[in-house]
Design a protein around this motif. Structure first.
Motif, short mmCIF file in Angstrom:
data_model
loop_
_atom_site.label_atom_id
_atom_site.label_comp_id
_atom_site.label_asym_id
_atom_site.label_seq_id
_atom_site.Cartn_x
_atom_site.Cartn_y
_atom_site.Cartn_z
N ARG A 10 0.82 -1.20 0.00
CA ARG A 10 0.00 0.00 0.00
C ARG A 10 0.85 1.25 0.00
O ARG A 10 1.90 1.31 0.64
N GLY A 14 -1.53 7.79 1.06
CA GLY A 14 -2.93 7.75 0.62
C GLY A 14 -3.85 8.51 1.56
O GLY A 14 -3.50 8.85 2.67
N ASP A 123 -7.52 5.16 1.22
CA ASP A 123 -6.73 3.97 1.47
C ASP A 123 -6.91 3.45 2.90
O ASP A 123 -6.77 2.27 3.16
N ARG A 124 -7.21 4.39 3.81
CA ARG A 124 -7.28 4.02 5.23
C ARG A 124 -8.56 4.57 5.84
O ARG A 124 -9.08 5.60 5.41
N ALA A 202 -7.04 -0.70 6.65
CA ALA A 202 -6.86 -0.52 5.21
C ALA A 202 -8.21 -0.84 4.57
O ALA A 202 -8.80 -1.88 4.86
N GLU A 204 -8.89 -1.78 1.72
CA GLU A 204 -8.85 -2.99 0.88
C GLU A 204 -8.87 -4.26 1.73
O GLU A 204 -9.03 -5.37 1.19
#
Length: 446
Positions: A10, A14, A123-124, A202, A204
């Motif tokens: 990652r 972000g 992203d977070r 995260a 994702e």
């Protein structure tokens, strides 16, 4: 012209979003009688609503611009608060309330609103429970997250072994800080490092984890039906045996909780870490727990040199928060750890310590208020005494045992209560609109 090769891990720069979980009106019953008049997240502790302290911590991170508040209160409940918070925290460009159609659990709400949360491709994701009182070391969690290239970071703290089994317990590697095992409220002791209810994920990783948990729920075989014995065959009703419980099962499948359904499985991954805070932490579950939370937030504001607090003097023992519209007689003595709400009136010679006095209250001359919450518009008579019992420092309970009976250590007067002159009220919870004309102790006054 150079080609950029996408990196496997990652990116560290972000964007980050935050979600604050506030629950709903069917929760917070332990916060009564205070939640009968104000939703728990909007109850004022140290001069600000409980949820404000979460929002202030998020705003202090600097890199977060979008905050979503998720719960199943009516949309109108947070409208004014969000309007005021948007002005107070201009770096938070978007503060939105997302209403669940019913209680979906701490993870179910995140998944239900995943499209709104993932807008802008963060992203977070910080996830904060609103009923937590702590210093919210979000910057340190973010640093650990980046240093370890983590999928998740959980905030943890140490408590006594006796108290640990009342919380989610974390087993971690002391050197790497990796979470090896997580159990919610274990039956026996496994660790005294507990879950503080503050997470950094995260995006994702968290949403696929919730999706997997939902799939496991729906893929489970249907509940086995208990068929009748020959003795009660005539009284057997299929409807009551569970054959027609499909709707209930479907509803339960939608309730997914981070603590019970997600974190244990995330511990199996090698990218789940714990940031252990040495600072203060406690839950704000019961109405009485607002008093120690008030003290902790006031002490933190005092240490930070906050200008909101009253300047100490012979009759003001810091830290004390006094709303600008409150009237305090010069001979009244306040503090430590006292919050006085709007338009409250404190009479001559009164003593207030370790307490919250809410708006429009009147405490008459020479009255004494200790370890108590005085509800909106309530009146405490002259020479009256309203008091609770101090609990040990570090205790996570606000109940004590008196004469073999478990009672609230904090005395709470609901809205528009009256305590007569020279009346003593000790360790009581009083529902709204009650007049107390005689001494009372260790009771819930209905």
């Amino acid at each position: 012209m150079s080609l950029q090769v996408p990196m496997a891990h990652r990116s560290k720069g972000g964007s980050t979003k935050a979600v604050i979980l506030v629950g709903g009106p069917s929760r917070g019953t332990r916060f009564r009688p205070l939640s009968l008049d104000v939703p728990k997240p909007l109850f004022e502790v140290a001069g600000h609503p409980i949820i404000w302290h979460c929002l202030a911590a998020v705003a202090a991170v600097g890199s977060i611009q979008d905050v979503n508040i998720i719960g199943y209160y009516d949309e109108t409940v947070f409208r004014d608060f969000i309007k005021d918070a948007t002005k107070e925290f201009p770096n938070l460009s978007s503060i939105k309330y997302l209403r669940e159609y019913e209680a979906l659990g701490t993870a179910g709400g995140l998944y239900h609103f995943r499209d709104a949360i993932l807008k802008g491709r963060p992203d977070r994701l910080f996830v904060l429970n609103a009923d937590v009182c702590c210093s919210f070391p979000l910057g340190e969690m973010l640093k650990l997250f980046d240093d370890k290239d983590a999928e998740a970071v959980i905030l943890g703290t140490r408590v006594s072994d006796d108290a640990a089994t009342n919380f989610g317990c974390i087993v971690s590697d002391a050197h790497t800080r990796r979470v090896l095992h997580y159990v919610e409220k274990p039956e026996s002791r496994i660790s005294n490092l507990i879950n503080c209810g503050v997470y950094l994920f995260a995006t994702e990783a968290i949403f696929p984890s919730i999706k997997s948990a939902i799939k496991r729920r729906t893929d489970r075989p249907a509940r086995l039906v208990s068929y009748p014995s020959s003795d009660n065959l005539e009284t057997f009703h299929p409807a009551s045996s569970g054959l027609n419980d499909d709707d209930d099962e479907e509803r339960k499948n939608q309730v997914i909780r981070l603590e019970q359904d997600i974190l244990g499985d995330m511990a199996d991954s090698k990218q789940f870490f714990v940031y252990e805070t040495k600072d203060f932490w406690r839950q704000i579950k019961t109405a009485g727990s607002a008093v120690p939370a008030n003290a902790l937030y006031l002490q933190r504001a005092w240490q930070a040199g906050s200008e909101e607090l009253a300047k100490p003097s012979a009759n003001l023992v810091a830290p004390v928060f006094i709303h600008p519209t409150a009237e305090i007689h010069p001979t009244a003595k306040l503090g430590p750890n006292v919050s006085i709400g709007p338009r409250a009136v404190i009479g001559a010679g009164a003593r207030v310590k370790e307490s919250i006095v809410l708006e429009d209250c009147e405490i008459k001359h020479d009255a004494c208020v200790l370890y108590s919450i005085i509800g909106w518009g309530s009146r405490v008579g002259a020479w009256a005494r309203v008091e609770g019992t101090p609990t040990p420092v570090g205790s996570h309970s606000t109940s004590i045992v008196k004469n073999g009976v478990k009672v609230q250590s904090i005395t709470i007067l609901g809205k528009d209560c009256g305590v007569g002159d020279e009346v003593r009220v000790q360790n009581c919870v009083c529902l709204p609109y009650k007049e107390l004309k005689r001494d009372v102790a260790n009771e819930v006054i209905m």
